[in-house]
Write a protein that holds these residues in place. Structure first.
Motif, PDB file in Angstrom:
ATOM      1  N   ARG A 785       0.845  -1.192   0.000  1.00 44.97           N
ATOM      2  CA  ARG A 785       0.000   0.000   0.000  1.00 44.97           C
ATOM      3  C   ARG A 785       0.880   1.241   0.000  1.00 44.97           C
ATOM      4  NH1 ARG A 785      -1.262  -3.871   3.169  1.00 44.97           N
ATOM      5  NH2 ARG A 785      -0.090  -2.988   4.915  1.00 44.97           N
ATOM      6  N   PHE A 786       0.521   2.209  -0.825  1.00 43.74           N
ATOM      7  CA  PHE A 786       1.330   3.424  -0.924  1.00 43.74           C
ATOM      8  C   PHE A 786       0.429   4.653  -0.939  1.00 43.74           C
ATOM      9  CE2 PHE A 786       0.519   1.756  -5.163  1.00 43.74           C
ATOM     10  CZ  PHE A 786       0.010   2.857  -5.838  1.00 43.74           C
ATOM     11  N   GLY A 787       1.028   5.814  -0.632  1.00 43.21           N
ATOM     12  CA  GLY A 787       0.287   7.072  -0.691  1.00 43.21           C
ATOM     13  C   GLY A 787      -0.293   7.478   0.644  1.00 43.21           C
ATOM     14  N   SER A 788      -1.278   8.372   0.599  1.00 39.23           N
ATOM     15  CA  SER A 788      -1.873   8.966   1.785  1.00 39.23           C
ATOM     16  C   SER A 788      -2.634   7.930   2.598  1.00 39.23           C
ATOM     17  CB  SER A 788      -2.829  10.094   1.375  1.00 39.23           C
ATOM     18  OG  SER A 788      -3.586  10.534   2.477  1.00 39.23           O
ATOM     19  N   ASN A 789      -2.594   8.104   3.940  1.00 39.84           N
ATOM     20  CA  ASN A 789      -3.339   7.234   4.837  1.00 39.84           C
ATOM     21  C   ASN A 789      -4.447   7.961   5.582  1.00 39.84           C
ATOM     22  OD1 ASN A 789      -2.033   4.752   4.451  1.00 39.84           O
ATOM     23  ND2 ASN A 789      -0.292   5.469   5.655  1.00 39.84           N
ATOM     24  N   GLN A 790      -4.694   9.231   5.236  1.00 36.12           N
ATOM     25  CA  GLN A 790      -5.747   9.978   5.921  1.00 36.12           C
ATOM     26  C   GLN A 790      -7.098   9.472   5.457  1.00 36.12           C
ATOM     27  OE1 GLN A 790      -5.567  14.184   5.369  1.00 36.12           O
ATOM     28  NE2 GLN A 790      -7.141  14.621   6.886  1.00 36.12           N
ATOM     29  N   ILE A 791      -7.917   8.971   6.378  1.00 41.19           N
ATOM     30  CA  ILE A 791      -9.127   8.244   6.019  1.00 41.19           C
ATOM     31  C   ILE A 791     -10.344   9.152   5.994  1.00 41.19           C
ATOM     32  CG2 ILE A 791     -10.693   6.416   6.755  1.00 41.19           C
ATOM     33  CD1 ILE A 791      -8.309   4.956   7.870  1.00 41.19           C
ATOM     34  N   LYS A 792     -11.163   8.968   4.984  1.00 40.49           N
ATOM     35  CA  LYS A 792     -12.464   9.623   4.869  1.00 40.49           C
ATOM     36  C   LYS A 792     -13.461   8.579   4.415  1.00 40.49           C
ATOM     37  CE  LYS A 792     -15.629  12.867   4.088  1.00 40.49           C
ATOM     38  NZ  LYS A 792     -16.250  13.671   5.148  1.00 40.49           N
ATOM     39  N   ASN A 793     -14.584   8.497   5.088  1.00 41.77           N
ATOM     40  CA  ASN A 793     -15.582   7.484   4.735  1.00 41.77           C
ATOM     41  C   ASN A 793     -16.095   7.695   3.326  1.00 41.77           C
ATOM     42  OD1 ASN A 793     -15.504   6.137   7.144  1.00 41.77           O
ATOM     43  ND2 ASN A 793     -17.090   7.394   8.079  1.00 41.77           N
ATOM     44  N   SER A 794     -16.178   6.608   2.559  1.00 40.69           N
ATOM     45  CA  SER A 794     -16.766   6.686   1.219  1.00 40.69           C
ATOM     46  C   SER A 794     -18.265   6.507   1.328  1.00 40.69           C
ATOM     47  CB  SER A 794     -16.179   5.592   0.320  1.00 40.69           C
ATOM     48  OG  SER A 794     -16.559   4.339   0.801  1.00 40.69           O
ATOM     49  N   ARG A 795     -18.993   7.035   0.355  1.00 42.78           N
ATOM     50  CA  ARG A 795     -20.440   6.862   0.398  1.00 42.78           C
ATOM     51  C   ARG A 795     -20.800   5.472  -0.107  1.00 42.78           C
ATOM     52  NH1 ARG A 795     -23.632   8.804  -4.311  1.00 42.78           N
ATOM     53  NH2 ARG A 795     -22.287   8.909  -6.126  1.00 42.78           N
ATOM     54  N   ASP A 796     -21.874   4.944   0.404  1.00 40.78           N
ATOM     55  CA  ASP A 796     -22.331   3.596   0.057  1.00 40.78           C
ATOM     56  C   ASP A 796     -23.067   3.656  -1.268  1.00 40.78           C
ATOM     57  OD1 ASP A 796     -23.013   0.973   0.102  1.00 40.78           O
ATOM     58  OD2 ASP A 796     -24.583   1.178   1.622  1.00 40.78           O
ATOM     59  N   ARG A 797     -22.494   3.080  -2.314  1.00 38.56           N
ATOM     60  CA  ARG A 797     -23.085   3.138  -3.642  1.00 38.56           C
ATOM     61  C   ARG A 797     -23.651   1.791  -4.019  1.00 38.56           C
ATOM     62  NH1 ARG A 797     -20.758   6.322  -7.823  1.00 38.56           N
ATOM     63  NH2 ARG A 797     -22.172   5.154  -9.144  1.00 38.56           N
ATOM     64  N   LYS A 798     -24.910   1.768  -4.448  1.00 37.07           N
ATOM     65  CA  LYS A 798     -25.513   0.600  -5.078  1.00 37.07           C
ATOM     66  C   LYS A 798     -26.081   1.040  -6.408  1.00 37.07           C
ATOM     67  CE  LYS A 798     -26.675  -1.907  -0.875  1.00 37.07           C
ATOM     68  NZ  LYS A 798     -27.740  -2.550  -0.091  1.00 37.07           N
ATOM     69  N   THR A 799     -26.126   0.141  -7.373  1.00 36.25           N
ATOM     70  CA  THR A 799     -26.623   0.481  -8.691  1.00 36.25           C
ATOM     71  C   THR A 799     -28.005  -0.087  -8.889  1.00 36.25           C
ATOM     72  OG1 THR A 799     -25.800  -1.492  -9.806  1.00 36.25           O
ATOM     73  CG2 THR A 799     -24.233   0.303  -9.492  1.00 36.25           C
ATOM     74  N   GLY A 800     -28.583   0.137 -10.072  1.00 30.45           N
ATOM     75  CA  GLY A 800     -29.935  -0.325 -10.328  1.00 30.45           C
ATOM     76  C   GLY A 800     -30.018  -1.726 -10.883  1.00 30.45           C
ATOM     77  N   LEU A 801     -28.887  -2.296 -11.327  1.00 27.82           N
ATOM     78  CA  LEU A 801     -28.902  -3.646 -11.904  1.00 27.82           C
ATOM     79  C   LEU A 801     -28.829  -4.681 -10.794  1.00 27.82           C
ATOM     80  CD1 LEU A 801     -26.498  -3.234 -14.943  1.00 27.82           C
ATOM     81  CD2 LEU A 801     -28.949  -3.490 -14.998  1.00 27.82           C
ATOM     82  N   GLU A 802     -29.739  -4.618  -9.843  1.00 29.78           N
ATOM     83  CA  GLU A 802     -29.644  -5.489  -8.678  1.00 29.78           C
ATOM     84  C   GLU A 802     -30.292  -6.837  -8.915  1.00 29.78           C
ATOM     85  OE1 GLU A 802     -31.425  -3.167  -5.666  1.00 29.78           O
ATOM     86  OE2 GLU A 802     -29.691  -1.860  -5.424  1.00 29.78           O
ATOM     87  N   SER A 803     -31.356  -6.866  -9.702  1.00 30.28           N
ATOM     88  CA  SER A 803     -32.080  -8.115  -9.875  1.00 30.28           C
ATOM     89  C   SER A 803     -31.804  -8.771 -11.207  1.00 30.28           C
ATOM     90  CB  SER A 803     -33.592  -7.853  -9.743  1.00 30.28           C
ATOM     91  OG  SER A 803     -34.318  -9.008 -10.010  1.00 30.28           O
ATOM     92  N   GLU A 804     -31.421  -7.980 -12.201  1.00 30.59           N
ATOM     93  CA  GLU A 804     -31.346  -8.501 -13.561  1.00 30.59           C
ATOM     94  C   GLU A 804     -30.028  -9.219 -13.854  1.00 30.59           C
ATOM     95  OE1 GLU A 804     -34.358  -5.792 -12.944  1.00 30.59           O
ATOM     96  OE2 GLU A 804     -32.224  -5.336 -12.801  1.00 30.59           O
ATOM     97  N   ALA A 805     -28.902  -8.669 -13.354  1.00 31.69           N
ATOM     98  CA  ALA A 805     -27.598  -9.210 -13.739  1.00 31.69           C
ATOM     99  C   ALA A 805     -27.382 -10.635 -13.272  1.00 31.69           C
ATOM    100  CB  ALA A 805     -26.480  -8.308 -13.209  1.00 31.69           C
ATOM    101  N   LYS A 806     -28.072 -11.067 -12.198  1.00 30.66           N
ATOM    102  CA  LYS A 806     -27.896 -12.427 -11.678  1.00 30.66           C
ATOM    103  C   LYS A 806     -28.475 -13.483 -12.609  1.00 30.66           C
ATOM    104  CE  LYS A 806     -27.468 -15.760  -8.586  1.00 30.66           C
ATOM    105  NZ  LYS A 806     -27.905 -16.877  -9.415  1.00 30.66           N
ATOM    106  N   ARG A 807     -29.416 -13.097 -13.472  1.00 36.25           N
ATOM    107  CA  ARG A 807     -30.150 -14.106 -14.230  1.00 36.25           C
ATOM    108  C   ARG A 807     -29.504 -14.436 -15.573  1.00 36.25           C
ATOM    109  NH1 ARG A 807     -35.711 -11.660 -14.723  1.00 36.25           N
ATOM    110  NH2 ARG A 807     -36.204 -13.557 -15.856  1.00 36.25           N
ATOM    111  N   ILE A 808     -28.343 -13.826 -15.874  1.00 35.90           N
ATOM    112  CA  ILE A 808     -27.587 -14.242 -17.056  1.00 35.90           C
ATOM    113  C   ILE A 808     -26.851 -15.513 -16.701  1.00 35.90           C
ATOM    114  CG2 ILE A 808     -25.800 -13.613 -18.712  1.00 35.90           C
ATOM    115  CD1 ILE A 808     -26.372 -10.698 -18.067  1.00 35.90           C
TER     116      ILE A 808
END
Length: 809
Positions: A785-808
């Motif tokens: 691991r390299f670079g800055s270690n100052q932590i900031k919480n990321s936002r919780d992202r979910k997308t809209g392809l929640e039900s469809e992508a599983k059925r391929i």
């Protein structure tokens, strides 16, 4: 070894709960912030004064109060911790016989005042049991080194993965797999290929949700498994590099690079990973059908190359609004080869008839890409709005070359049949959804709408080589299949803390489905499954009631109704051959299955969870093994009903300050009733298993891990009875370069107990099967691991392809 695992798990759980039941002395107290506001859900740990080892832990109530039972007299101290606050210790105190101690009230200082310029580190437990889900923190596991996502699922508590890569949870097969909150619309084969391309270095955690609320898509009778990929949360420019090696029968390699830039207005993140290697498995099928015996033995090898790219950006418009874009792409190349020999005998006399030697080479590639745009608004009043627009695509091609050679008594060639096929698949998915939350009365109201449009196009061209070796297209076995589906959904969900002891959550989701499947046969034949059109409207209620009985005990009762729609390829009536005598085919008339789930969970002391559940499945759909002529095939079919009674118990084990663990045991009883092709089916079978993990903090920045699982005899596909399986893994980790880098080594399935054995006796055909894969392996990885270690919480992202992508598929 298997019995020892079960007994050890049960003994540790019983010792833990038994010791707590006998406590007669204790310590009480309260915890607040600097403004004298009560701190609810703060963790108070009772420690031995001599070595600070953990004795007990408790969680403060809504008034900031707590009570901890003390097992024996002696000297102790208390540790107070809460998210966003500094830890604090009490002075050492003594507890004598039958004495209740009242600790001095404690006020915790905010942690944020010391974040600037300081690196804050913490260690997550490997297994977290929460009110609504169980979380497997992959980052905290050494034995996860070099594993792919499918292997990690097999090792997760309560999850089973069978020999055909079907995933089940608590005995139910309708599991929906999400990646970062987006459901993968893939069938079993393509989902397994995709999960195998994701390396453990790229996974942050696996979440297992058995009873999702109305906010989630209603698909998935067994619940949801959400795989959270790593996303950098640090200010400035930073990243990491991972390299891994796996040695099974053959060597395999993997690697990844993560880069991130973040400031107060923008966050840009990216990840690139790759996997390469050959994977070998063995499949043996001993089949007696009527008066003929087939003894098939095959070795299969899959040569894989895969690349994963994830990139995105979030722009923080102001303190209330954020807009983001994200793209994920997976590309894989595969060459699958199979070599099998099947001697055929006349069973009554044991007379040899002929020997089929089959070879199959399937070359292909898969591209799976998803693109998301997201907007989020959240204000201080509790109002939140999320919009997601998504486009997903799947492109796959496959070319099969399959010579089938039949030999006589003297190994003389009797005749040959050479098959070829070409199978391109195109799937396009469009979705849009809006979710909102706001305060209403004394609770919170959530509501939203979603629409999705899916188009799949499949082609199956079948060829036989003529006597000159020239492929000739067989029109009656070639066709094209187009499937279109539109699902429109709306939901409302309300949750409220009724009083300090009771809380309620209730919701309902409506989903209206329009679908049409069109099969175009190359020879122009018209059959009943040439065009199948369906329209239906369903309602899916869900509810959860929580009762905090007292400071040590709480009960949580949940109910949900779920649906499992067929995967897109399972509706396609193509035939995919392993050889002349073994194949799989789709089913255009496959119906959705519906499930009602009820679960009651008891939580003791905030961390020992015991759950009992009941599920009733209507139109249960599963892979069924059946026969036509002298051939055996697998096809998804609907049975009448499935009922499941389930029980599980799990708890973290704080054994010593340097030794922590987690143990889980489960038991299911499944009842199948129905008919397949006019053949009656009635099976009642129990199944059970255990999972245990131990981590050890050693001197000089070393940590070690021992983990294992055991699954007892069970049932698969309604007709297959499986024997026990299990595995034990060990691992060691060393932090180097001022803890900016780690080296991990591990060994998996050290006792080689993962291979499977199963039997099926249905419809006049008896089959005994067994198989194995490269479950025993040595793995090593390096992470920097390299670079800055100052932590900031990321936002919780979910997308809209929640039900469809599983059925391929």
């Amino acid at each position: 070894m298997k019995n020892f695992t079960i007994l050890a798990t049960a003994k540790l759980l019983l010792l833990t709960t038994g010791a707590m039941a006998q406590e007669t002395r204790g310590v009480t107290g309260s915890v607040t912030d600097l403004n004298n506001n009560a701190l609810a859900a703060a963790t108070i740990s009772l420690l031995q004064a001599k070595d600070s080892s953990l004795v007990k832990a408790a969680v403060s109530d809504a008034k900031g109060k707590f009570e901890i039972a003390v097992p024996t007299k002696g000297n102790y101290l208390l540790n107070y911790s809460s998210a966003g606050f500094e830890n604090k210790y009490s002075p050492v105190f003594s507890v004598s016989d039958e004495e209740m101690i009242t600790a001095k009230a404690v006020s915790l200082s905010p942690l944020v005042s010391k974040l600037a310029g300081v690196t804050v580190t913490s260690k997550k437990p490997m297994i977290e049991v929460k009110a609504d889900k169980t979380v497997f923190n992959v980052e905290a596991s050494i034995n996860a080194t070099g594993s792919n996502a499918l292997e990690l699922l097999q090792k997760s508590p309560g999850i089973q993965v069978d020999n055909n890569d079907n995933i089940s949870m608590k005995g139910k097969t309708g599991v929906r797999v999400y990646i970062d909150g987006r459901m993968m619309q893939l069938d079993t084969k393509d989902l397994a290929a995709y999960l195998k391309s994701i390396n453990s270095n790229d996974i942050e955690a696996i979440e297992m949700i058995s009873n999702p609320s109305a906010k989630y898509d209603a698909s998935g009778n067994a619940g949801i498994v959400n795989i959270r990929l790593k996303k950098n949360k640090k200010f400035g420019t930073n990243g990491s590099v991972n390299l891994g090696l796996v040695q099974g029968v053959t060597p395999k390699g993997n690697g990844s690079v993560n880069l991130n830039y973040r400031d107060k207005k923008i966050n840009i993140f990216s990840n690139l990973s790759a996997n390469i290697g050959d994977y070998q498995n063995v499949l043996n099928l001993y089949r007696v059908q009527k008066d003929t015996l087939y003894d098939q033995k095959s070795t299969n090898t899959s040569k894989n190359k895969s690349f994963n790219i994830k990139a995105g950006a979030d722009y923080f418009i102001n303190s209330k609004s954020t807009v983001g874009i994200m793209a994920t792409t997976n590309y894989g190349e595969n060459e699958w080869t199979s070599s099998s020999a099947t001697p055929i005998y006349y069973q009554p006399a044991g007379k040899f008839i002929k020997n089929l030697q089959a070879f199959n080479t399937v070359t292909g590639n898969r591209t799976n890409a998803n693109f998301n745009i997201n907007y989020r608004y959240a204000d201080t009043s509790g109002r939140e709005i999320n919009f997601d627009g998504d486009y997903g695509l799947f492109r796959g091609t496959g070319r099969s070359y399959q010579p089938n050679n039949y030999y006589g008594d003297n190994n003389n060639l009797l005749y040959s049949i050479i098959n070829r096929n070409y199978t391109p698949t195109d799937i396009d998915i469009y979705t849009a959804k809006i979710d909102a939350e706001q305060k209403l009365g004394k609770g919170k109201l959530g509501y939203g709408v979603k629409t999705s449009f899916v188009t799949t196009k499949n082609t199956f061209d079948f060829f036989n080589d003529n006597t000159s070796g020239v492929p000739v297209k067989i029109l009656e076995r070639s066709n094209g299949f187009t499937y279109k589906e539109n699902v429109n959904a709306a939901y409302a969900n309300y949750q409220q803390q009724l009083n300090p002891k009771w809380s309620l959550q209730a919701g309902i989701r409506a989903e209206q489905t329009n679908s049409e499947g069109i099969l175009t046969r190359a020879d122009g034949t018209v059959q009943a499954d040439n065009r199948v059109k369906k329209n239906y409207l369903d309602f899916f209620p869900s509810a959860a009631l929580t009762w905090n009985v007292n400071k040590k005990n709480s009960l949580n009762l949940t109910f949900s109704r779920r649906i499992d729609r067929p995967t897109y390829q399972d509706l396609n009536p193509f035939e995919n051959k392993l050889d002349e005598l073994t194949y799989e085919k789709g089913n255009a008339f496959l119906r959705p299955q519906y499930t009602n789930n009820v679960e009651l969970t008891h939580t003791f002391m905030g961390f020992i969870n015991t759950t009992a559940g009941y599920s009733y499945v209507k139109d249960y759909a599963t892979q069924v093994t059946d026969t036509i002529g002298n051939a055996t095939f697998i096809q998804q079919k609907n049975l009448a009903t499935q009922q499941i009674l389930s029980f599980s118990m799990g708890a973290p084990l704080a054994i010593r300050k340097w030794w922590n663990g987690y143990a889980n045991i489960w038991y299911n009883y499944q009842l199948f009733e129905g008919a397949i092709g006019g053949k009656e089916l009635s099976i009642n079978i129990p199944s059970y298993g255990a999972y245990m993990q131990h981590s050890f903090t050693l001197p000089k920045n070393y940590t070690a891990e021992l983990s294992g699982y055991f699954n007892g005899p069970s049932v698969w596909g309604a007709t297959w009875k499986t024997k026990s399986q299990g595995g034990v893994d060990i691992g060691l980790q060393k932090a180097i370069l001022q803890k900016k880098a780690t080296i991990k080594i591990s060994a998996t399935d050290i006792f080689r107990t993962n291979p499977w054995t199963a039997t099926s006796d249905f419809g006049g055909t008896y089959i005994k099967g067994n198989g194995s894969w490269e479950s025993r392996s040595f793995r090593a990885s390096f992470n920097w691991r390299f670079g800055s270690n100052q932590i900031k919480n990321s936002r919780d992202r979910k997308t809209g392809l929640e039900s469809e992508a599983k059925r391929i598929k």
